[in-house]
Design an enzyme around this catalytic site. Sequence first.
Site, PDB file in Angstrom:
ATOM      1  N   ASP A  11     -21.759 -29.991 -12.564  1.00  0.00           N
ATOM      2  CA  ASP A  11     -21.659 -30.464 -11.173  1.00  0.00           C
ATOM      3  C   ASP A  11     -20.382 -29.856 -10.598  1.00  0.00           C
ATOM      4  O   ASP A  11     -19.556 -29.304 -11.334  1.00  0.00           O
ATOM      5  CB  ASP A  11     -21.577 -32.004 -11.152  1.00  0.00           C
ATOM      6  CG  ASP A  11     -21.415 -32.563  -9.734  1.00  0.00           C
ATOM      7  OD1 ASP A  11     -22.083 -32.055  -8.811  1.00  0.00           O
ATOM      8  OD2 ASP A  11     -20.616 -33.496  -9.534  1.00  0.00           O
ATOM      9  N   SER A  12     -20.219 -30.040  -9.284  1.00  0.00           N
ATOM     10  CA  SER A  12     -18.976 -29.596  -8.664  1.00  0.00           C
ATOM     11  C   SER A  12     -17.797 -30.483  -9.091  1.00  0.00           C
ATOM     12  O   SER A  12     -16.649 -30.095  -8.920  1.00  0.00           O
ATOM     13  CB  SER A  12     -19.131 -29.640  -7.143  1.00  0.00           C
ATOM     14  OG  SER A  12     -19.550 -30.931  -6.747  1.00  0.00           O
ATOM     15  N   CYS A  74     -26.212 -31.461  -9.761  1.00  0.00           N
ATOM     16  CA  CYS A  74     -25.599 -31.396  -8.434  1.00  0.00           C
ATOM     17  C   CYS A  74     -26.724 -31.043  -7.474  1.00  0.00           C
ATOM     18  O   CYS A  74     -27.435 -30.057  -7.699  1.00  0.00           O
ATOM     19  CB  CYS A  74     -24.528 -30.305  -8.426  1.00  0.00           C
ATOM     20  SG  CYS A  74     -23.833 -29.945  -6.807  1.00  0.00           S
ATOM     21  N   GLU A 153     -14.520 -39.597  -4.473  1.00  0.00           N
ATOM     22  CA  GLU A 153     -13.474 -38.941  -5.279  1.00  0.00           C
ATOM     23  C   GLU A 153     -12.167 -39.735  -5.235  1.00  0.00           C
ATOM     24  O   GLU A 153     -11.393 -39.719  -6.179  1.00  0.00           O
ATOM     25  CB  GLU A 153     -13.226 -37.507  -4.770  1.00  0.00           C
ATOM     26  CG  GLU A 153     -14.382 -36.547  -5.001  1.00  0.00           C
ATOM     27  CD  GLU A 153     -14.437 -35.974  -6.410  1.00  0.00           C
ATOM     28  OE1 GLU A 153     -13.381 -35.770  -7.025  1.00  0.00           O
ATOM     29  OE2 GLU A 153     -15.561 -35.739  -6.894  1.00  0.00           O
ATOM     30  N   CYS A 185     -27.288 -36.801  -3.507  1.00  0.00           N
ATOM     31  CA  CYS A 185     -25.989 -36.251  -3.911  1.00  0.00           C
ATOM     32  C   CYS A 185     -25.564 -37.086  -5.100  1.00  0.00           C
ATOM     33  O   CYS A 185     -25.655 -38.331  -5.052  1.00  0.00           O
ATOM     34  CB  CYS A 185     -24.975 -36.386  -2.771  1.00  0.00           C
ATOM     35  SG  CYS A 185     -23.290 -35.953  -3.279  1.00  0.00           S
ATOM     36  N   THR A 186     -25.130 -36.406  -6.153  1.00  0.00           N
ATOM     37  CA  THR A 186     -24.876 -37.147  -7.397  1.00  0.00           C
ATOM     38  C   THR A 186     -23.665 -38.077  -7.291  1.00  0.00           C
ATOM     39  O   THR A 186     -23.474 -38.939  -8.156  1.00  0.00           O
ATOM     40  CB  THR A 186     -24.709 -36.177  -8.583  1.00  0.00           C
ATOM     41  OG1 THR A 186     -23.775 -35.158  -8.217  1.00  0.00           O
ATOM     42  CG2 THR A 186     -26.027 -35.563  -8.957  1.00  0.00           C
ATOM     43  N   HIS A 187     -22.866 -37.933  -6.247  1.00  0.00           N
ATOM     44  CA  HIS A 187     -21.756 -38.873  -6.041  1.00  0.00           C
ATOM     45  C   HIS A 187     -22.238 -40.226  -5.500  1.00  0.00           C
ATOM     46  O   HIS A 187     -21.576 -41.234  -5.693  1.00  0.00           O
ATOM     47  CB  HIS A 187     -20.749 -38.310  -5.027  1.00  0.00           C
ATOM     48  CG  HIS A 187     -19.822 -37.278  -5.577  1.00  0.00           C
ATOM     49  ND1 HIS A 187     -20.244 -36.042  -5.999  1.00  0.00           N
ATOM     50  CD2 HIS A 187     -18.473 -37.298  -5.758  1.00  0.00           C
ATOM     51  CE1 HIS A 187     -19.198 -35.342  -6.419  1.00  0.00           C
ATOM     52  NE2 HIS A 187     -18.117 -36.081  -6.276  1.00  0.00           N
TER      53      HIS A 187
END
Length: 273
Positions: A11-12, A74, A153, A185-187
């Site tokens: 992922d990023s 991602c 984040e 979005c994986t977040h």
Amino acid sequence: MNKNAPIGVFDSGIGGLTVAREIMRQLPEERIVYFGDTARLPYGNKSKDTVIRFSKQIVRFLKTKQIKAIVVACNTASSYALDALREDEDIPVIGVINAGARTAVASTKNGKIGVIGTVGTIQSGAYNEVLKELKPDVEVFGKACPLFVPLVEEGLFHDSVTDEVASRYLSVLKEKYVDTVVMGCTHYPLIRSTIARIMGSDVTLINPAYETAVQLRTLLRSMEMNCDEGQELTLDEKYQFYVSDMAEKFRDFATSILPEEVKKTVQINIEEY
Ligand code: DGL
């Protein structure tokens, strides 16, 4: 190919840990090498060419760990780079879009599906394409939510700022009476409770991570590439974590969301690959 080789997951940044967590839960015998591109995050507002270049570098790095399959954890990289990666690779590459779309189509009753994601994921139209392929009469409403990634984040999972931002972003989907929303979005699963509260209890939230792990298990079994059960591995041998920056911050975060403590995260220079 060694069936006991690890699965490469990338992922990023930290978001892909929500997918890694699901793989750990559903495929507990599998080994994982995770890479988070923390130096170059976010991917969501970068061009397709750049995301493809970054993704190819990461896959070259992961292949130095003799991986047997790749999970693009991602949505932005899955939207932009999946085809390019598959063209180059001789091992299976799976993304999260197909998995999320399948679950959404199975869930919707009124045929109105919302998709939230990064600017890149929404602009690419990747979800729209797969959803319409699976069920041509669904109506798809995409909404980019670029501030969600920095809020996650920063760890602002339960915060009035996140509530306010989410209310503004999600109001357009509420106006369309969607009954299903793909967290594309994986977040976003990390602020699931905020999104759920704002969308209301009649709306089903889809986390593509779950179905991605199901697809991975099916794929490995069909290729007879699933790991032998009962291997004696230490946690460090089983799960390895690499990042391009901020290794300690990543390690602490990973420990907070994964079932096991992450003792070590290694920083590498991804530009060398
Ligand atoms: N985790 C990424 C995704 O699923 C979003 C974060 C980013 O913009 O890099 O799209």
